[in-house]
Design a protein around this motif. Structure first.
Motif, mmCIF file in Angstrom:
data_model
loop_
_atom_site.group_PDB
_atom_site.id
_atom_site.type_symbol
_atom_site.label_atom_id
_atom_site.label_comp_id
_atom_site.label_asym_id
_atom_site.label_seq_id
_atom_site.Cartn_x
_atom_site.Cartn_y
_atom_site.Cartn_z
ATOM 1 N N LEU A 1 34.259 33.892 54.238
ATOM 2 C CA LEU A 1 34.044 32.847 55.048
ATOM 3 C C LEU A 1 32.280 32.286 55.030
ATOM 4 O O LEU A 1 32.082 31.283 54.960
ATOM 5 N N ALA A 2 31.510 33.599 55.201
ATOM 6 C CA ALA A 2 30.108 33.406 55.010
ATOM 7 C C ALA A 2 29.707 32.743 53.592
ATOM 8 O O ALA A 2 28.615 31.982 53.584
ATOM 9 N N ALA A 3 30.431 32.965 52.628
ATOM 10 C CA ALA A 3 30.186 32.464 51.299
ATOM 11 C C ALA A 3 30.568 31.035 51.058
ATOM 12 O O ALA A 3 30.463 30.453 49.729
ATOM 13 N N GLY A 4 31.213 30.485 51.819
ATOM 14 C CA GLY A 4 31.713 29.296 51.996
ATOM 15 C C GLY A 4 33.115 29.017 51.631
ATOM 16 O O GLY A 4 33.790 27.856 51.201
ATOM 17 N N VAL A 5 34.028 29.969 51.628
ATOM 18 C CA VAL A 5 35.677 29.886 51.223
ATOM 19 C C VAL A 5 36.211 28.896 52.449
ATOM 20 O O VAL A 5 35.844 29.640 53.606
ATOM 21 N N PRO A 6 36.803 27.993 52.395
ATOM 22 C CA PRO A 6 37.387 27.266 53.438
ATOM 23 C C PRO A 6 38.087 28.287 54.270
ATOM 24 O O PRO A 6 39.095 29.132 53.693
ATOM 25 N N GLU A 7 38.467 28.206 55.504
ATOM 26 C CA GLU A 7 39.148 28.946 56.366
ATOM 27 C C GLU A 7 40.808 28.927 56.138
ATOM 28 O O GLU A 7 41.217 30.076 56.272
ATOM 29 N N LYS A 8 41.123 27.705 55.796
ATOM 30 C CA LYS A 8 42.668 27.672 55.461
ATOM 31 C C LYS A 8 42.993 28.373 54.308
ATOM 32 O O LYS A 8 44.244 28.782 54.147
ATOM 33 N N ALA A 9 42.034 28.691 53.482
ATOM 34 C CA ALA A 9 42.232 29.241 52.182
ATOM 35 C C ALA A 9 41.916 30.849 52.071
ATOM 36 O O ALA A 9 42.392 31.672 51.347
ATOM 37 N N VAL A 10 41.198 31.338 53.056
ATOM 38 C CA VAL A 10 40.593 32.502 53.230
ATOM 39 C C VAL A 10 41.572 33.813 53.344
ATOM 40 O O VAL A 10 41.532 34.831 52.494
ATOM 41 N N ALA A 11 42.779 33.742 54.012
ATOM 42 C CA ALA A 11 43.771 34.735 54.288
ATOM 43 C C ALA A 11 44.429 34.904 52.608
ATOM 44 O O ALA A 11 44.734 36.102 52.305
ATOM 45 N N MET A 12 44.646 33.859 51.927
ATOM 46 C CA MET A 12 45.198 33.965 50.709
ATOM 47 C C MET A 12 44.108 34.627 49.732
ATOM 48 O O MET A 12 44.693 35.415 49.031
ATOM 49 N N ARG A 13 43.188 34.323 49.700
ATOM 50 C CA ARG A 13 42.053 34.987 48.727
ATOM 51 C C ARG A 13 41.911 36.283 49.168
ATOM 52 O O ARG A 13 41.678 37.002 48.261
ATOM 53 N N VAL A 14 41.964 36.830 50.473
ATOM 54 C CA VAL A 14 41.624 38.026 50.636
ATOM 55 C C VAL A 14 42.944 38.764 50.212
ATOM 56 O O VAL A 14 42.579 39.912 49.483
ATOM 57 N N ARG A 15 44.015 38.237 50.169
ATOM 58 C CA ARG A 15 45.372 39.036 49.669
ATOM 59 C C ARG A 15 45.078 39.087 48.173
ATOM 60 O O ARG A 15 45.301 40.194 47.622
ATOM 61 N N GLN A 16 44.524 37.989 47.368
ATOM 62 C CA GLN A 16 44.666 38.076 45.986
ATOM 63 C C GLN A 16 43.525 38.874 45.676
ATOM 64 O O GLN A 16 43.792 39.703 44.685
ATOM 65 N N LEU A 17 42.385 38.952 46.156
ATOM 66 C CA LEU A 17 41.250 39.843 45.732
ATOM 67 C C LEU A 17 41.488 41.204 45.867
ATOM 68 O O LEU A 17 41.304 42.308 45.148
ATOM 69 N N TRP A 18 42.303 41.531 46.970
ATOM 70 C CA TRP A 18 42.783 42.920 47.457
ATOM 71 C C TRP A 18 43.718 43.411 46.394
ATOM 72 O O TRP A 18 43.617 44.594 46.120
ATOM 73 N N ASN A 19 44.633 42.609 45.859
ATOM 74 C CA ASN A 19 45.516 43.005 44.974
ATOM 75 C C ASN A 19 44.914 43.380 43.748
ATOM 76 O O ASN A 19 44.993 44.542 42.816
ATOM 77 N N TRP A 20 44.070 42.557 43.135
ATOM 78 C CA TRP A 20 43.324 42.710 41.808
ATOM 79 C C TRP A 20 42.391 43.803 41.959
ATOM 80 O O TRP A 20 42.269 44.685 40.709
ATOM 81 N N ILE A 21 41.730 44.088 42.985
ATOM 82 C CA ILE A 21 40.739 45.089 43.133
ATOM 83 C C ILE A 21 41.213 46.622 43.194
ATOM 84 O O ILE A 21 41.132 47.431 42.526
ATOM 85 N N TYR A 22 42.226 46.656 43.976
ATOM 86 C CA TYR A 22 42.925 48.116 44.393
ATOM 87 C C TYR A 22 44.209 48.422 43.738
ATOM 88 O O TYR A 22 44.397 49.400 43.692
ATOM 89 N N VAL A 23 44.758 47.381 43.425
ATOM 90 C CA VAL A 23 46.302 47.534 42.825
ATOM 91 C C VAL A 23 46.111 47.853 41.208
ATOM 92 O O VAL A 23 46.241 48.743 40.738
ATOM 93 N N HIS A 24 45.213 46.657 40.808
ATOM 94 C CA HIS A 24 45.025 46.607 39.226
ATOM 95 C C HIS A 24 43.595 47.281 38.794
ATOM 96 O O HIS A 24 43.436 47.296 37.595
ATOM 97 N N GLY A 25 42.851 47.581 39.760
ATOM 98 C CA GLY A 25 41.443 48.364 39.243
ATOM 99 C C GLY A 25 40.644 47.270 38.611
ATOM 100 O O GLY A 25 39.785 47.626 37.807
ATOM 101 N N CYS A 26 40.615 46.056 38.913
ATOM 102 C CA CYS A 26 39.814 44.877 38.332
ATOM 103 C C CYS A 26 38.424 45.178 38.477
ATOM 104 O O CYS A 26 38.236 45.128 40.117
#
Length: 369
Positions: A19-44
């Motif tokens: 949010l502080a970086a300017g990601v729209p609030e309506k999209a932030v929950a989805m973005r958190v899930r996407q980043l979480w999956n890439w970083i911790y499940v796939h080790g990206c």
């Protein structure tokens, strides 16, 4: 422009950062899930590789954030397959060890650079505490090990790392908040995906924090006991002067979640002529009464200048027999990684602080494995 590391942030912290970086609030929950999956499940490690995210969002992330692992300074591989990594982050170095066994693989993770406890049998204790490790640096050890072992995705079958133990450098309960935050990611089924039963926190006996660890972290518990009388433990584990054996064991009796199906592990290093008598074994049985427990007997791992010797093997077996007859599982842990100073009590980052030219020379000289 300074970029922020997002490794080790909780989902709520990651949401706030986006949010502080300017990601729209309506999209932030989805973005958190996407980043979480890439970083911790796939080790990206690179936003550019997150192929299902829009290019402009990836570019925005690259401008604001990094996903930085600790740097692998050296990797050593023991003749028995044990691996030790010297890692660097924030200008300091610490060690992580992988111990492969049939059907399982245990990763021994550090919580601090150095240690405050000064346990006399432990090499790590001869290095003064430098600082606590951050959640990202603790989680980053698991991820760096998975990188080296090719152990992604985290949810895949036949993973080489099956267990995580907070038994590396430092006292985890003296870095409680950061360890708690890191282990939440380690045990999150949508992140690094280790069952809490396969995550063990080891303490030398910070009694006031033990119940809190059970309630707030919920991992398995291991106690570095090493003696059955206060006058001996005061020397081996100086923390005992503050929290003596009786107080420590009472905290174990009331540890949340302890049961016969989830026993507390007591670590007991075998020191010749110090704590290895059969009278000591019988007293240990009395002390453990009423606690769902097992005992790991650890043959002492020598290090340069250590004041102790390992107990004779015959004596270790007799000690174990007393415990076994009383109904306590008491496996004798085969020392692993001694030849690379990776065994219990041998970790010390200072011992490997060599000039870069020396490290490069060693790499060239090492045989290809």
């Amino acid at each position: 422009m300074t970029t922020q590391s997002i490794l080790g942030l909780s989902p709520d912290e990651l949401k706030s950062a986006l949010l502080a970086a300017g990601v729209p609030e309506k999209a932030v929950a989805m973005r958190v899930r996407q980043l979480w999956n890439w970083i911790y499940v796939h080790g990206c490690r690179d936003f550019a590789a997150m192929s299902n995210l829009a290019k402009d969002f990836r570019a925005q992330m690259e401008g604001e954030f990094v996903i930085d692992r600790p740097e692998v300074v050296t990797e050593q591989i023991s003749s028995d397959g044990t691996r030790k990594w010297l890692l660097r982050s924030g200008g300091q170095e610490f060690e992580t060890v992988f111990i492969p066994e049939p059907g399982r693989g245990t990763l021994c993770v550090s919580s601090q650079v150095g240690c405050t406890l000064n346990c006399r049998f432990c090499h790590t204790g001869t290095q003064k505490l430098v600082r606590n490790l951050t959640p990202g640096e603790i989680v980053g050890q698991v991820m760096a090990a998975r990188d080296a072992l090719g152990d992604w995705p985290s949810t895949g079958e036949n993973r080489r790392i099956t267990n995580v133990v907070m038994m590396g450098m430092g006292e985890p309960l003296y870095n409680f908040d950061n360890v708690k935050a890191a282990l939440a990611i380690v045990s999150d089924g949508d992140a690094l995906a280790f069952s809490k039963r396969r995550v063990t926190l080891s303490t030398s006996g910070v009694v006031p924090m033990i119940a809190r660890a059970g309630n707030e972290i919920g991992s398995s518990l291991a106690i570095s006991l090493h003696a059955v009388r206060d006058e001996v433990r005061d020397v081996l584990v100086p923390l005992n002067k503050k929290y003596p054996i009786a107080e420590l064991l009472e905290a174990c009796r009331t540890y949340p979640g302890a049961s016969n199906a989830r026993r507390i592990t007591f670590e007991y290093v075998m020191l010749k002529g110090v704590n290895d008598s059969l009278a000591d074994a019988r007293q240990l049985v009395k002390l453990l009464s009423g606690i769902p427990a097992k005992v790991n007997l650890l043959p002492f791992n020598p290090w340069p200048g250590s004041p102790y010797e390992c107990s004779e093997w015959e004596q270790i077996e007799k000690f174990a027999e007393v415990l076994n007859r009383a109904g306590y599982a008491s496996p004798v842990r085969t020392p692993r990684g001694r030849d690379i100073m990776a065994a219990c009590g041998q970790l010390k980052s200072e011992s490997l602080k060599k000039r870069a030219s020396e490290r490069e020379a060693e790499k060239v000289a090492e045989p290809v494995k």
